[in-house]
Scaffold this motif. Structure first.
Motif, mmCIF file in Angstrom:
data_model
loop_
_atom_site.group_PDB
_atom_site.id
_atom_site.type_symbol
_atom_site.label_atom_id
_atom_site.label_comp_id
_atom_site.label_asym_id
_atom_site.label_seq_id
_atom_site.Cartn_x
_atom_site.Cartn_y
_atom_site.Cartn_z
ATOM 1 N N GLY A 27 2.864 64.155 24.819
ATOM 2 C CA GLY A 27 2.072 63.009 25.221
ATOM 3 C C GLY A 27 1.959 62.845 26.716
ATOM 4 O O GLY A 27 2.905 63.127 27.446
ATOM 5 N N ASP A 28 0.810 62.420 27.194
ATOM 6 C CA ASP A 28 0.568 62.284 28.622
ATOM 7 C C ASP A 28 0.412 60.833 29.045
ATOM 8 O O ASP A 28 0.198 60.555 30.216
ATOM 9 N N THR A 29 0.506 59.902 28.115
ATOM 10 C CA THR A 29 0.359 58.491 28.436
ATOM 11 C C THR A 29 1.699 57.784 28.266
ATOM 12 O O THR A 29 2.302 57.852 27.199
ATOM 13 N N ARG A 30 2.152 57.123 29.328
ATOM 14 C CA ARG A 30 3.407 56.373 29.263
ATOM 15 C C ARG A 30 3.089 54.889 29.350
ATOM 16 O O ARG A 30 2.403 54.434 30.262
ATOM 17 N N ILE A 31 3.593 54.143 28.381
ATOM 18 C CA ILE A 31 3.405 52.694 28.337
ATOM 19 C C ILE A 31 4.753 52.012 28.521
ATOM 20 O O ILE A 31 5.743 52.397 27.899
ATOM 21 N N VAL A 32 4.778 51.000 29.387
ATOM 22 C CA VAL A 32 5.994 50.227 29.636
ATOM 23 C C VAL A 32 5.800 48.834 29.062
ATOM 24 O O VAL A 32 4.771 48.198 29.281
ATOM 25 N N VAL A 33 6.805 48.367 28.318
ATOM 26 C CA VAL A 33 6.728 47.095 27.597
ATOM 27 C C VAL A 33 7.903 46.199 27.954
ATOM 28 O O VAL A 33 9.037 46.672 28.089
ATOM 29 N N ASP A 34 7.640 44.913 28.103
ATOM 30 C CA ASP A 34 8.690 43.903 28.241
ATOM 31 C C ASP A 34 9.007 43.325 26.876
ATOM 32 O O ASP A 34 8.084 43.007 26.102
ATOM 33 N N SER A 35 10.297 43.176 26.578
ATOM 34 C CA SER A 35 10.718 42.581 25.315
ATOM 35 C C SER A 35 11.884 41.633 25.576
ATOM 36 O O SER A 35 12.420 41.576 26.686
#
Length: 211
Positions: A27-35
């Motif tokens: 995968g070439d897309t990195r997603i950062v999430v707040d939880s």
């Protein structure tokens, strides 16, 4: 595996598309999430369902609000889920992978999205909210009244179904603690059909090929 019982609502902090393709073979897309999860209880490599799509934690850091973590998304996942349309600030239903001691309050959910559906109508009904969704024809044949379906990671019971659409009713609690209460007509959702329906459809398809 998951149960379809949402335990938090996350928010997208950043989306990084690596055009070079060197970040990962997958995968070439990195997603950062707040939880609001506790980072100490989340291991690198852990599985978390994001709007019904199972993703693997590759980085994490503790924040004042909870845990900020990252996951990589393959092009295949982007094409088959609503993640492709996410932007900064996007909210999504979160569920951590179930353990052997967890209560199975929903139904067995794999976190593998089958298709994308869309909300057709929403209507208050006897204190609850009736939501009617469209789904691709190949999925509608596996969606049955009183059967289970996962919508954006939420385990729900199908109220009615025809050839092109199906409906569910959600109680005020579900509307409040998940993103389903925010949906408006035209919004896209991730759909995962019930495991039993998936295997029955596969079996019948093979039997048809043999006849």
């Amino acid at each position: 595996m998951f149960t379809g019982i949402i335990t938090d609502i996350g928010r997208v902090v950043s989306i990084d598309r690596d055009q070079s393709g060197k970040r990962s073979e997958w995968g070439d897309t990195r997603i950062v999430v707040d939880s609001h999860y506790d980072c100490e209880t989340i291991a690198i490599g852990a599985s978390i369902s994001h709007a019904g799509a199972c993703m693997t934690v590759v980085e994490k850091e503790q924040t004042a609000q909870g845990c900020r973590y990252a996951f990589d998304v393959s092009d295949e996942s982007l094409d088959k889920t609503t993640l492709k349309g996410w932007s900064i600030g996007q909210e999504m239903n979160l569920e951590r992978a179930m353990t052997a001691t967890d209560e199975l309050g929903g139904h067995l959910v794999t976190g593998h999205v089958d298709q994308i559906g869309a909300l057709l109508t929403r209507e208050p009904l006897a204190g609850s909210l009736k939501l009617v969704f469209s789904a691709p024809p190949e999925l509608m044949s596996m969606i049955a009244p009183k059967g289970s379906i996962t919508i954006d990671g939420v385990s729900l019971t199908v109220n009615a179904a025809d050839k092109v659409s199906f409906s569910v009713n959600i109680i005020p609690h579900t509307a409040e603690v998940t993103t389903l209460g925010q949906l408006q007509p035209g919004d896209k959702v991730n759909l995962e059909i019930d495991l039993i329906a998936r295997y029955v459809a596969r079996y019948l398809s093979q039997m048809k090929d043999k006849s």
